[in-house]
Design an enzyme around this catalytic site. Sequence first.
Site, PDB file in Angstrom:
ATOM      1  N   HIS A   1       0.816  -1.217   0.000  1.00 21.35           N
ATOM      2  CA  HIS A   1       0.000   0.000   0.000  1.00 21.35           C
ATOM      3  C   HIS A   1       0.851   1.269   0.000  1.00 21.35           C
ATOM      4  CE1 HIS A   1       0.472  -0.287   4.505  1.00 21.35           C
ATOM      5  NE2 HIS A   1       0.497   1.027   4.393  1.00 21.35           N
TER       6      HIS A   1
ATOM      7  N   ASP B   1      -0.547  -7.414   0.924  1.00 23.10           N
ATOM      8  CA  ASP B   1       0.172  -6.189   1.282  1.00 23.10           C
ATOM      9  C   ASP B   1       1.677  -6.422   1.399  1.00 23.10           C
ATOM     10  OD1 ASP B   1      -0.057  -3.394   1.691  1.00 23.10           O
ATOM     11  OD2 ASP B   1       0.365  -3.673   3.827  1.00 23.10           O
TER      12      ASP B   1
ATOM     13  N   SER C   1       4.104   2.383   8.345  1.00 22.06           N
ATOM     14  CA  SER C   1       3.696   1.374   7.359  1.00 22.06           C
ATOM     15  C   SER C   1       4.890   0.752   6.648  1.00 22.06           C
ATOM     16  CB  SER C   1       2.785   2.006   6.308  1.00 22.06           C
ATOM     17  OG  SER C   1       1.490   2.207   6.799  1.00 22.06           O
TER      18      SER C   1
END
EC number: 3.4.21.50
Length: 462
Positions: A283, A333, A409
């Site tokens: 992402h 992901d 992230s």
Amino acid sequence: MHKRTYLNACLVLALAAGASQALAAPGASEMAGDVAVLQASPASTGHARFANPNAAISAAGIHFAAPPARRVARAAPLAPKPGTPLQVGVGLKTATPEIDLTTLEWIDTPDGRHTARFPISAAGAASLRAAIRLETHSGSLPDDVLLHFAGAGKEIFEASGKDLSVNRPYWSPVIEGDTLTVELVLPANLQPGDLRLSVPQVSYFADSLYKAGYRDGFGASGSCEVDAVCATQSGTRAYDNATAAVAKMVFTSSADGGSYICTGTLLNNGNSPKRQLFWSAAHCIEDQATAATLQTIWFYNTTQCYGDASTINQSVTVLTGGANILHRDAKRDTLLLELKRTPPAGVFYQGWSATPIANGSLGHDIHHPRGDAKKYSQGNVSAVGVTYDGHTALTRVDWPSAVVEGGSSGSGLLTVAGDGSYQLRGGLYGGPSYCGAPTSQRNDYFSDFSGVYSQISRYFAP
């Protein structure tokens, strides 16, 4: 040497070599980490030099008005949705992007090259990067064309004709201040009138990318976060190696000029020379055009526990050059990149394990929440192979104290191996946690390295 002693020594060496080869072989289930021995090029780490140090900056350039304050605030929410990178810059476009190179002040160097400088500015920007299109009338650009980039800081970055593509704009490195100075260097056989140059957009940072506040302002992480240097393991070789494998990622969307932050980890491999394999989250980087804009920031940590800006590591190094996508699985992901430039000396190639992580394992995460200096979080694996937010094969980690935030992230989920070293097991997707969250929300989800290793194992060995 005694014959038997000699034979025993040879046997030990052979076994060690065999073990090393097994770890590097395709399909190996784990690999230990390793220290980098290569040196990054000065051009990609801000240590380039202007071809003509005394040249004046031409008045002609491109100038952008500041965006509305509410647009900047809306682009960077305090708590971005899980599975989204933290936005730190907004795109600005202009109706007049072209620069007539023949109007610049050109000066020849002693070796016959032609040089000129021009500014790209955005009112009020604390940091800035620009999208640049440069091509000859025939379309192709010679490799020996050079571009130098400088801002208010001391860094001077360099790109060459081979770094630029006719298919998409080249995004400059992020510089300090509201003005990006560009030096264009042409070989002797190329004239300014042979080229077309335009700056269709810039990415505008309202706050400094490198001098972000450490307890206030942009980049300040939550009050529950723990500086990486504060961890009880800090000072041990294994832990310090693990922190040296982690970098802050900055990248830009060519579609709208927005810039974002994530965290990534350099992974060890058996190739010779080593490949610059870099693990993060799908992402974060959605396509190759975005991967090409990636720059990584290494050693961005404090040297004292809960230190302020004065304790920032003086070895902080910005690496430009972008990356290539080797693997991306949006559903899981997972993301594996290969950096196009060699990282700086002192980084660590993180070890990893492709064995499925066990429920109940103790997990560790070194990350850049809100782009801040490296932080450390520790938690317990409470579920494996779960689905969350439409993504599958995730690992859930419960946090007793420090959590993760936007900007974290892609950071690696680490476990400790039998020899005390750290191994990567996945990358952060996100979740509901935040500083002060109730126990039921103090958890986040990571991708599973083991679940995709069969697809990427070929990159880790010759």
